[in-house]
Scaffold this motif. Structure first.
Motif, short mmCIF file in Angstrom:
data_model
loop_
_atom_site.label_atom_id
_atom_site.label_comp_id
_atom_site.label_asym_id
_atom_site.label_seq_id
_atom_site.Cartn_x
_atom_site.Cartn_y
_atom_site.Cartn_z
N VAL A 455 1.14 -1.08 0.12
CA VAL A 455 -0.24 0.08 0.18
C VAL A 455 0.87 1.04 0.04
O VAL A 455 0.22 2.60 -0.33
CB VAL A 455 -1.23 0.22 1.38
N GLY A 456 1.97 1.16 -0.31
CA GLY A 456 3.00 2.24 0.19
C GLY A 456 3.43 3.09 1.47
O GLY A 456 3.45 4.05 1.40
N LEU A 457 2.67 2.43 2.39
CA LEU A 457 3.22 2.43 3.79
C LEU A 457 4.82 2.27 4.29
O LEU A 457 4.99 2.77 5.21
CB LEU A 457 2.79 2.71 4.25
N LYS A 458 5.54 1.33 3.56
CA LYS A 458 7.08 1.14 3.93
C LYS A 458 8.01 1.59 4.57
O LYS A 458 7.78 1.76 5.55
CB LYS A 458 6.73 -0.34 3.38
N GLU A 459 7.88 2.66 3.48
CA GLU A 459 9.46 3.72 4.21
C GLU A 459 8.94 4.39 5.26
O GLU A 459 9.87 4.94 6.24
CB GLU A 459 9.41 3.74 2.72
N LEU A 460 7.33 5.06 5.16
CA LEU A 460 7.08 5.78 5.99
C LEU A 460 7.51 5.52 7.41
O LEU A 460 7.03 5.64 8.24
CB LEU A 460 6.16 5.98 5.66
N VAL A 461 6.29 4.27 7.63
CA VAL A 461 6.76 3.42 9.11
C VAL A 461 7.78 3.34 9.39
O VAL A 461 8.25 3.20 10.07
CB VAL A 461 5.94 2.47 8.73
N GLU A 462 9.18 2.28 8.22
CA GLU A 462 10.42 2.74 8.83
C GLU A 462 11.07 3.80 10.04
O GLU A 462 11.42 3.25 10.17
CB GLU A 462 11.04 1.41 7.52
N LYS A 463 10.80 4.84 8.82
CA LYS A 463 11.65 5.97 9.60
C LYS A 463 10.98 6.48 11.19
O LYS A 463 11.63 8.05 11.53
CB LYS A 463 10.83 6.95 8.40
N LEU A 464 9.85 6.46 11.46
CA LEU A 464 9.17 6.61 12.21
C LEU A 464 9.66 5.61 13.61
O LEU A 464 10.73 4.92 13.25
CB LEU A 464 7.56 5.91 13.09
N PRO A 465 10.13 6.45 14.54
CA PRO A 465 10.98 5.55 16.08
C PRO A 465 10.69 5.25 16.45
O PRO A 465 11.50 3.57 16.42
CB PRO A 465 10.91 7.15 16.93
N ASP A 466 9.07 4.10 16.82
CA ASP A 466 9.43 3.16 16.78
C ASP A 466 8.84 2.15 16.07
O ASP A 466 8.31 0.78 15.86
CB ASP A 466 8.34 3.04 17.97
N GLY A 467 8.79 2.43 14.77
CA GLY A 467 8.71 1.64 14.01
C GLY A 467 6.78 1.04 13.94
O GLY A 467 6.17 1.83 14.07
N LEU A 468 6.79 -0.32 13.67
CA LEU A 468 5.20 -0.65 13.85
C LEU A 468 4.64 -0.18 15.58
O LEU A 468 3.87 -0.50 15.18
CB LEU A 468 5.34 -2.77 14.14
N ASP A 469 5.96 -0.15 16.05
CA ASP A 469 5.12 -0.22 17.52
C ASP A 469 4.76 1.72 18.44
O ASP A 469 5.05 1.88 19.45
CB ASP A 469 5.78 -0.51 18.62
N THR A 470 5.26 2.48 17.20
CA THR A 470 4.39 3.69 16.82
C THR A 470 3.44 3.93 17.63
O THR A 470 2.30 3.27 17.18
CB THR A 470 5.19 4.40 15.59
N MET A 471 3.06 4.74 18.47
CA MET A 471 1.19 4.56 18.68
C MET A 471 1.15 5.81 18.37
O MET A 471 1.06 6.95 18.15
CB MET A 471 1.18 5.24 20.29
N VAL A 472 -0.58 5.32 17.23
CA VAL A 472 -1.52 6.62 16.67
C VAL A 472 -2.50 6.98 17.56
O VAL A 472 -2.88 6.81 18.84
CB VAL A 472 -2.56 5.33 15.94
N ASP A 473 -2.35 9.00 16.89
CA ASP A 473 -3.24 9.33 17.72
C ASP A 473 -4.40 8.50 17.72
O ASP A 473 -5.09 8.46 16.82
CB ASP A 473 -2.67 11.08 17.80
N GLU A 474 -5.55 9.27 18.81
CA GLU A 474 -6.91 8.65 18.71
C GLU A 474 -7.15 9.51 16.81
O GLU A 474 -6.75 11.09 16.56
CB GLU A 474 -7.84 9.54 19.47
N ALA A 475 -7.76 8.87 16.92
CA ALA A 475 -8.84 8.89 15.24
C ALA A 475 -7.59 9.13 14.17
O ALA A 475 -7.69 9.25 13.00
CB ALA A 475 -9.45 10.35 15.43
N GLY A 476 -5.87 9.39 14.28
CA GLY A 476 -5.24 8.58 13.24
C GLY A 476 -4.62 9.90 12.60
O GLY A 476 -4.35 9.99 11.39
N LEU A 477 -4.83 10.23 13.56
CA LEU A 477 -4.47 12.58 13.31
C LEU A 477 -3.04 13.24 13.06
O LEU A 477 -2.92 13.75 12.22
CB LEU A 477 -4.95 13.20 14.30
N ARG A 478 -2.14 11.85 12.89
CA ARG A 478 -0.82 12.65 12.99
C ARG A 478 -0.45 11.68 11.04
O ARG A 478 0.54 12.33 10.89
CB ARG A 478 -0.01 11.44 14.39
N PHE A 479 -1.92 11.15 10.55
CA PHE A 479 -1.61 10.15 9.53
C PHE A 479 -2.49 11.71 8.13
O PHE A 479 -3.40 12.02 9.35
CB PHE A 479 -1.98 8.99 9.39
#
Length: 580
Positions: A455-479
């Protein structure tokens, strides 16, 4: 007498009546405290009036006014104490009851969502939660408690006056009868219907506004924004007209009510001047005592007309709650076999009796693997059709089946066959990994990374500090909007459902992001059945078939290429969409 409509609703009530017995001790205590509050207020003014008059007449002995002083102090303290405790008890009683009502309502909605949504729209559900439960709460705080307390005071006052003069007690019984019974009855007969109409108009406005706001994009796209504003203004104008009639009647009635109390005061002055002349230190002492005690009691009786006319509102709320559908028994369905074709066979649907048909004898077949776009203006029935396909509604007539089984019979297992991407996909306040695994909790980390790459999000998630364990804000507003939709697509790919329903997923996105998202959707959903609910024709050429629904009927159908050559209406829609 003035509560007959409400009493009829209570006879078959299964929502509120059980709490009368369950919390009867608190109910009785609240009524007793309410009576003692007004008794203390009246007694305080009675003693104060006597004390002031007696002190002004220069008593021979200070001990002659000592007892009224003690009573004045006692009632002065007891009145606010009783009032405070009564508020605590009555509100505690009502809040405990309404909390149980809300729990019961939530349970009903959760268990019987399919059957509930068959007869009610989203605005109706919100209306039940926001309006009717509050009306039931006010039924006790603003009607039952004040009315019963006033009746107790009425009996107490007449008996008390009868001790001094039976004929004057009869006169006061007649005057207070006007305030306690006749004015409330008049309010019910004249203003009760208006108040019920006001509530119905508010419910309709609340429902329509909710549904129209949820579908505002359709109004804008169909260039009917001004029509939407006009419809809303007409509904508001009707509501304001009814409210104006209510206010004018209330002003006339309140003038009459105050006039009756004015007559009561004059009669008391006349009676006390005759009854106590030459006794107990002179009539003046008792004139002030009896007259002053009337004023705090006005508050107990003045609320009765408003309380009575509101019973129609409460009756409507009780009936709406008791009309909720009972849980129906549905035979469990085992795993589906055979081609997962969707058959819409002569389906008709309307939300409430008396309203127009949203779908009217609609027939559509969607073979497994087909990519089909469903077009239509707001209110045409396309979103209702999507809801029926998901099994969240039951047709009024006809059948909607998946592999020969009616979709509503699939219950929770429908998610094994149909995945949905909505206008605003919701991301929960947890890790990215947990958000993606909602559809498939057993998915491995490798599988998660695979779908993120698709879906084209692998690079974005890999750059996050905690990767897959990065917390998503309520309703996903950080995306961004496009990223949230790609997350939703990743969920569906992990779930691997054979049918995907796209409910206007590109609304609000810029053209570049929209086209990129469409390319991703149809690139990754190859081989699956795709049902695309849309009003926007960008990317429509990727579909195998397009159907257009108008007023619940199938108006046109065909491939995008065929319609572009032969259908004038489609050509106009495409031209508008392309900005030509």
């Amino acid at each position: 007498m003035n509560n007959i409509p409400l009493l009829k609703a209570f006879k078959k009530d299964t929502w509120v009546k059980p709490f009368l017995k369950k919390y009867r001790k608190a109910l009785v205590l609240a009524l007793v405290l309410g009576f003692l509050t007004f008794f203390s207020a009246g007694a305080l003014m009675f003693n104060s009036g006597y004390l002031i008059s007696r002190a002004a007449s220069l008593p021979e002995n200070i001990l002659m006014i000592y007892v009224p002083i003690v009573f004045t102090r006692g009632f002065g303290v007891s009145r606010p104490v009783f009032r405070y405790v009564e508020r605590l008890v009555s509100h505690n009683w009502v809040l405990r009851m309404t909390s149980q009502l809300r729990l019961k309502l939530y349970t009903t909605l959760e268990k019987d969502a399919i059957f509930f949504k068959r007869n009610y729209r989203m605005g109706d559900i919100l209306g039940l939660l926001a309006e009717d439960i509050n009306h039931i709460q006010n039924l006790y705080l603003r009607t039952i408690f004040p009315t019963v307390i006033a009746w107790i005071l009425y009996a107490f006052l007449i008996i008390g006056l009868g001790y001094f003069s039976w004929w004057f007690a009869l006169v006061m019984a007649l005057m207070l009868f006007i305030v306690t019974f006749l004015l409330p009855l008049w309010s019910v007969l004249v203003n009760g219907a208006r108040q019920e109409q006001e509530k119905q108009l508010k419910n309709a406005l609340y429902t329509d506004l909710t549904d129209n706001v949820l579908g505002i994009s359709d109004w804008i796209f169909s260039q009917r924004g001004q029509e939407y504003v006009q419809l809303h203004e007409e509904s508001e104008a009707g509501l304001l007209k009814v409210q104006d009639k209510l206010r004018r009647f209330n002003r006339r009635r309140n003038l009459l009510l105050q006039s009756v109390f004015g007559i009561i005061v004059v009669l008391l002055i006349f009676w006390t001047s005759q009854q106590f002349v030459g006794n107990h230190g002179g009539a003046a002492n008792w004139i002030a005592a009896f007259v002053l005690c009337v004023f705090p009691l006005v508050d107990a009786f003045a609320v009765l007309p408003d309380a009575a006319q509101e019973t129609n509102i409460y009756k409507d709320s009780l009936e709406r709650l008791n009309d909720l559908p009972e849980k129906a028994d549905i035979e469990p369905v085992t795993a589906l076999t055979g081609p997962l074709d969707i058959e819409v066979q002569d389906v008709s649907f309307r939300y409430e009796k008396g309203t127009r048909q949203v779908l009217d004898h609609l027939n559509v077949t969607i073979p497994q693997g087909e990519k089909i776009a469903i077009l239509g203006r707001s209110g045409s029935g396309k979103s209702t059709l999507a809801t029926l396909i998901r099994g969240d509604l039951i047709p009024n007539s006809g059948q909607l089946t998946l592999a020969g089984v009616e979709t509503y019979r699939l219950g929770d297992t429908i998610s094994d066959y149909i995945g949905v991407i909505q206008q605003a996909p919701y991301l929960f306040h947890t890790t990215i990994l947990n958000n993606l695994r909602i559809g498939n909790e057993q998915a491995s980390i490798e599988e998660v990374w695979t779908v993120l790459e698709r879906v084209g999000l692998k690079e974005l998630v890999e750059k996050l500090p905690d990767g897959l364990d990065t917390m998503v804000d309520e309703a996903g507003l950080r995306f961004s909007g496009g990223e949230r939709h790609r997350m939703a697509l990743a969920r569906i790919l992990l779930k691997d459902t054979p049918i995907v329903l796209l409910d206007e997923p590109t609304v609000g996105l810029d053209p570049i992001t929209e086209q990129a998202l469409i390319d991703t959707f149809f690139g990754q959903l190859d081989g699956k059945t795709v049902i695309w609910i849309t009003h926007h024709l960008q990317g429509i050429e990727k579909m195998q078939r397009v159907i257009f629904i108008e007023d619940g009927h199938l108006e046109m159908t065909g491939s995008p290429q065929e319609l572009a050559k032969t259908n004038v209406r489609y050509q106009k829609l495409k031209a508008i969409d392309d900005g030509r």
